[in-house]
Design a protein around this motif. Structure first.
Motif, PDB file in Angstrom:
ATOM      1  N   CYS A  16      -2.343  -1.524  -8.124  1.00 26.64           N
ATOM      2  CA  CYS A  16      -2.450  -0.358  -7.240  1.00 26.64           C
ATOM      3  C   CYS A  16      -1.500  -0.456  -6.056  1.00 26.64           C
ATOM      4  N   LYS A  19      -3.007  -0.641  -2.431  1.00 23.60           N
ATOM      5  CA  LYS A  19      -3.724   0.489  -1.829  1.00 23.60           C
ATOM      6  C   LYS A  19      -5.220   0.449  -2.104  1.00 23.60           C
ATOM      7  N   TYR A  21      -6.618   1.887  -4.661  1.00 21.77           N
ATOM      8  CA  TYR A  21      -7.000   3.040  -5.482  1.00 21.77           C
ATOM      9  C   TYR A  21      -5.780   3.589  -6.196  1.00 21.77           C
ATOM     10  N   GLN A  23      -3.920   7.203  -7.378  1.00 21.36           N
ATOM     11  CA  GLN A  23      -3.882   8.644  -7.168  1.00 21.36           C
ATOM     12  C   GLN A  23      -3.819   9.299  -8.538  1.00 21.36           C
ATOM     13  N   SER A  29      -8.756  10.561  -6.442  1.00 27.08           N
ATOM     14  CA  SER A  29      -8.347   9.172  -6.590  1.00 27.08           C
ATOM     15  C   SER A  29      -9.432   8.388  -7.317  1.00 27.08           C
TER      16      SER A  29
END
Length: 42
Positions: A16, A19, A21, A23, A29
């Motif tokens: 990721c 991050k 999460y 998108q 998300s």
């Protein structure tokens, strides 16, 4: 955002990009399952 090439014991999750999460294409998300949303790899 830090941009260093030094390796740390808790490095950013590669799935990721640190991050925590993903998108989604259609909006919203989803929590990264590799790091459980922390953005760090143990």
């Amino acid at each position: 955002m830090k941009t260093s090439s030094a390796q740390h014991s808790d490095s950013s999750c590669t799935f990721c990009s640190g991050k925590g999460y993903f998108q989604l294409l259609l909006g919203g998300s989803e929590t990264c399952s590799n790091c459980q949303g922390t953005g760090k790899v143990r």
